[in-house]
Design an enzyme around this catalytic site. Sequence first.
Site, PDB file in Angstrom:
ATOM      1  N   LYS A 132      22.763  34.311  59.650  1.00 25.03           N
ATOM      2  CA  LYS A 132      23.554  34.722  58.549  1.00 25.03           C
ATOM      3  C   LYS A 132      23.343  36.128  57.891  1.00 25.03           C
ATOM      4  O   LYS A 132      22.380  36.303  57.419  1.00 25.03           O
ATOM      5  CB  LYS A 132      23.815  33.547  57.363  1.00 25.03           C
ATOM      6  CG  LYS A 132      24.974  33.804  56.494  1.00 25.03           C
ATOM      7  CD  LYS A 132      24.941  32.537  55.512  1.00 25.03           C
ATOM      8  CE  LYS A 132      26.182  32.140  54.455  1.00 25.03           C
ATOM      9  NZ  LYS A 132      26.027  31.338  53.652  1.00 25.03           N
ATOM     10  N   SER A 208      30.320  28.748  53.433  1.00 22.47           N
ATOM     11  CA  SER A 208      30.280  30.153  53.454  1.00 22.47           C
ATOM     12  C   SER A 208      29.573  30.548  54.662  1.00 22.47           C
ATOM     13  O   SER A 208      29.769  31.620  55.316  1.00 22.47           O
ATOM     14  CB  SER A 208      29.462  30.810  52.255  1.00 22.47           C
ATOM     15  OG  SER A 208      28.077  30.415  52.371  1.00 22.47           O
ATOM     16  N   GLY A 230      26.551  24.745  47.899  1.00 20.46           N
ATOM     17  CA  GLY A 230      27.649  23.929  47.502  1.00 20.46           C
ATOM     18  C   GLY A 230      28.335  23.229  48.693  1.00 20.46           C
ATOM     19  O   GLY A 230      29.325  22.368  48.493  1.00 20.46           O
ATOM     20  N   GLY A 231      27.810  23.568  49.757  1.00 18.11           N
ATOM     21  CA  GLY A 231      28.471  22.831  51.093  1.00 18.11           C
ATOM     22  C   GLY A 231      28.171  23.920  52.328  1.00 18.11           C
ATOM     23  O   GLY A 231      28.670  23.783  53.340  1.00 18.11           O
ATOM     24  N   SER A 232      27.780  25.127  52.132  1.00 13.13           N
ATOM     25  CA  SER A 232      27.861  26.238  53.097  1.00 13.13           C
ATOM     26  C   SER A 232      27.512  25.955  54.284  1.00 13.13           C
ATOM     27  O   SER A 232      27.450  27.106  55.215  1.00 13.13           O
ATOM     28  CB  SER A 232      27.357  27.393  52.292  1.00 13.13           C
ATOM     29  OG  SER A 232      28.251  27.903  51.260  1.00 13.13           O
TER      30      SER A 232
END
Lengths: 545, 545
Positions: A132, A208, A230-232
């Site tokens: 990333k 993300s 948060g879930g990325s």
Amino acid sequence: MGDAQQITIWQDKVSLARARRDAGLAKVEPKLEGIPDVLPLSSQDLPKSVLTARELEITEKYSVTELLKILREKKISVEEVTRAFLRRAALAQAATNCLTELLWDEAIARAKHLDSLPEPKGAFFGLPISTKEHHGMVGKNIKTSASYAAWVETEHTSNLLYDILYSEGCVFYARTTQPQTIMHLETESNVYGRTVNPYNRDLTPGGSSGGESALVGIRGSILGVGGDIGGSVRCPSAHVGIYGFKPSSKRISVAGQKANMAGKETILSTPGPMTVERDAVELFMKVAIANEPWRLDPSLTAKPWTPYTFTKPLKIAVQWWDGVVQLHPPMRRALEEVAAACRKAGHEVVDWNCESLGHDEAWDIISGLYWPDGGEEVMNLMNSTGEPILPLTKFIIEEQPSVKKMTVPELWDICARRDAYRARYAKAWTATAANGEREVDVILCPPSFGAAAPHEQSRYWGYTSQWNLLDYPAVVFPVTTVDQVKDVKDPNYVPKNEKDRFVYQMYSPEKYVNAPVSLQIVGRRQYDEKVLAALKEIERAMGRP
Amino acid sequence: MGDAQQITIWQDKVSLARARRDAGLAKVEPKLEGIPDVLPLSSQDLPKSVLTARELEITEKYSVTELLKILREKKISVEEVTRAFLRRAALAQAATNCLTELLWDEAIARAKHLDSLPEPKGAFFGLPISTKEHHGMVGKNIKTSASYAAWVETEHTSNLLYDILYSEGCVFYARTTQPQTIMHLETESNVYGRTVNPYNRDLTPGGSSGGESALVGIRGSILGVGGDIGGSVRCPSAHVGIYGFKPSSKRISVAGQKANMAGKETILSTPGPMTVERDAVELFMKVAIANEPWRLDPSLTAKPWTPYTFTKPLKIAVQWWDGVVQLHPPMRRALEEVAAACRKAGHEVVDWNCESLGHDEAWDIISGLYWPDGGEEVMNLMNSTGEPILPLTKFIIEEQPSVKKMTVPELWDICARRDAYRARYAKAWTATAANGEREVDVILCPPSFGAAAPHEQSRYWGYTSQWNLLDYPAVVFPVTTVDQVKDVKDPNYVPKNEKDRFVYQMYSPEKYVNAPVSLQIVGRRQYDEKVLAALKEIERAMGRP
């Protein structure tokens, strides 16, 4: 005139970033040929018309552990593997717009170096690993923008996790997109544009870490690194049907990442692996922790990776919904199928009744914890170049009632609310062992209300962010795909609230052609090893040995 | 008139608190007799003229583990033990003013209950354990003021750690004093007055757990619980020559303590044991963690207590000074003696050169982290009743340049500085293993610049607060006492800075008659078990098997 100047500023920055990206892609050799002018809905069939048979073999035939084995045995050269993944990553970029940079020269030089060693060395010897972008990495020409126009071409120092992976012999070759602010469950920025789902370009690859998921989802990578607050990691992994793990915070270091609000500790992000193979998840964790990284990043928990083994059937609690938003039919079906398989395999399957546990309150708390300055720092950063504020940025900053510029005592209040909520949830979990019952081992739950959403519709985070607030480890794994016949919409459903209505109205099966559907396994805080052991048992129950 | 009213408010509150304390003391049976009207400098000889031979035997003859053994074997009744410690604690109160409350009726009722059980049960069966008042505890009539006039007679709910100790069979019988704001390294409040050192009433027993140290220092308790965020377990333990351990934060729960600034997480306090016996330290840790308290307080590190054993001689780094303030002669001598003993026992002893590591900067950071609201909340609390602000409160809030009312971004800045400092220190420690050397196992260092200070002189925290900033585990152990012949002042010393001058001028041996001198062993963050193993090895080198 001020505005015109500003537009020039952000657009100039974007041009610089894209020029860097395109320069890397221009090096691809041989050039990619056979990509149609009009891209198909699904990108899954593109590789076979563009890549060579040998490249297809290298990138498709092996799991991560299998590829590592033949690399270690020198049955294949690192360079050949690297070139195959470089070309497939370039194709993934053409298909989904998932890359910020292809490290063509650097990766091939690294591969040649590794091939020149007398002995293969390191747990990841020769393995191409995608990363990333905002994580940065070691490298003399590495710049990191974190998808902010203002930060384009910013120098980057090394990242501890990536230093470890590198010292274990991997090849960094592709850096991937993330959304503006790195806080959407989709992947769109002014700098790199929108990334799409490799199974259906009308859908998001999630976010993300959606550059990673788009890339791994078409096997332009078989092991990548995302990050999750948060879930990325889990949302994008779920949306492309791969494995994605969010460990408890402070197992893996974030030291060296480029991010906003340095020093904020209200809620913590963690890196996590995104991969095509179940066993690679645990391998990644082992390697990341093996050399006691807490000796360099003392914020980490000083706790070796300690594999867990179940010696009796599991007690699995199924969360059928979160008390806020109902599941789309394919997600409900996935849950039913896996719960049935678990029961059949002899596991104890009970319900996780969380309606009294306030998952809506959890969202209220965590959304406030994300932006204790009301988003001022990131807004200033974006406004400094005039780059447009995207709709999902407005959603997560401006449209959340809990987001406000806090004083320090207000910050303490919301942290105290967070801690009280965590304690309440922990007690509820512990209470499953009351009255002589066994304690629930893991929660089996959806990683989202449904499959990958159509673009700009990812406006409900509750199915992943819940576990960030609680800092519970959670792994996502593939289950099924949307079925046009089975997964019909219930026309009589009456939504229970506005969020539920929004989610209900989003669904109709024909929007979700080909879309993967995944599930999530959640454990108690810092029981990371147990979650991965449960994944193994649950997949065995599903017939995946 | 407003002022006059306010004075009434705080004084009324103080009267209430003291009436509660005195009511408990009035129950002592038989009454204490033989306490002289003018108390001697040292309280150490008082017990033998006040207590019975049997009480002296019970309270002096046994270590914690020995007493637990005969209690478990029913060779002595819990009630007899409890009554002996109740009376000795009452005497300690008369001598040092260390109690906020004597739980006479509750303790005896508890003891009778334990005696009535068919089988002794629990790791602490029948053991009287003393507790710092603001921690609170289970009990239907428990009130907790945390030494604030405003909070006098405030109801208290249970405390997780104390619930655990209670369920392991202990007897709570005495609650002890802490200073105003619980943030002095001494123990004085408007509510309870000043606590003095049981070895020399002109000296402080240290703080903030100075009620505990005064009580344990005269064996009115042999195991007590303190708390530490800047030295508050270690400083008082050192000043009375007992063992005191500050584990890494989040090994032991603080859930249920009454404290200011709920939700603050810039710097964390931890409870810790204070005891007459080395082995009781580890026993306490084992018991506190044995039942996985993280299942109820999910902020805790989910990590079992894992005793550590050295298999070869230690590498011990001696910190001869901290680069800011020189040691008083007796502390210097203690360090030299123990370092020599370690060398003689075959351990590798090297210097911990921390002058380049900025211990002064560490103080600058941590003093800011203590009060991110500039102290506003506690000042408001004190001003609400008009209670006077004591000099050492002014010192720690008003006289520290880093203390200010911060905005959230300013808070992030100082947290980022903290994290950078921690990383720098961790790297320095790791670097001791460079060039093929072994890594330093532990740091042997002073817990203070000297022995217990004269009252109101504890204005340098650096020798303990350093390890709170770093969150390193640290244990204090007794070494020697101030020697009027050996520990002469160097008249030619030239202080290096204002703090050093203050500390230098404080010393002359005749002020420190009888004063115990202790040392401190510090380990890397979360290497708690290793620190206690090192304590054992170092004491063995000192001839304490």
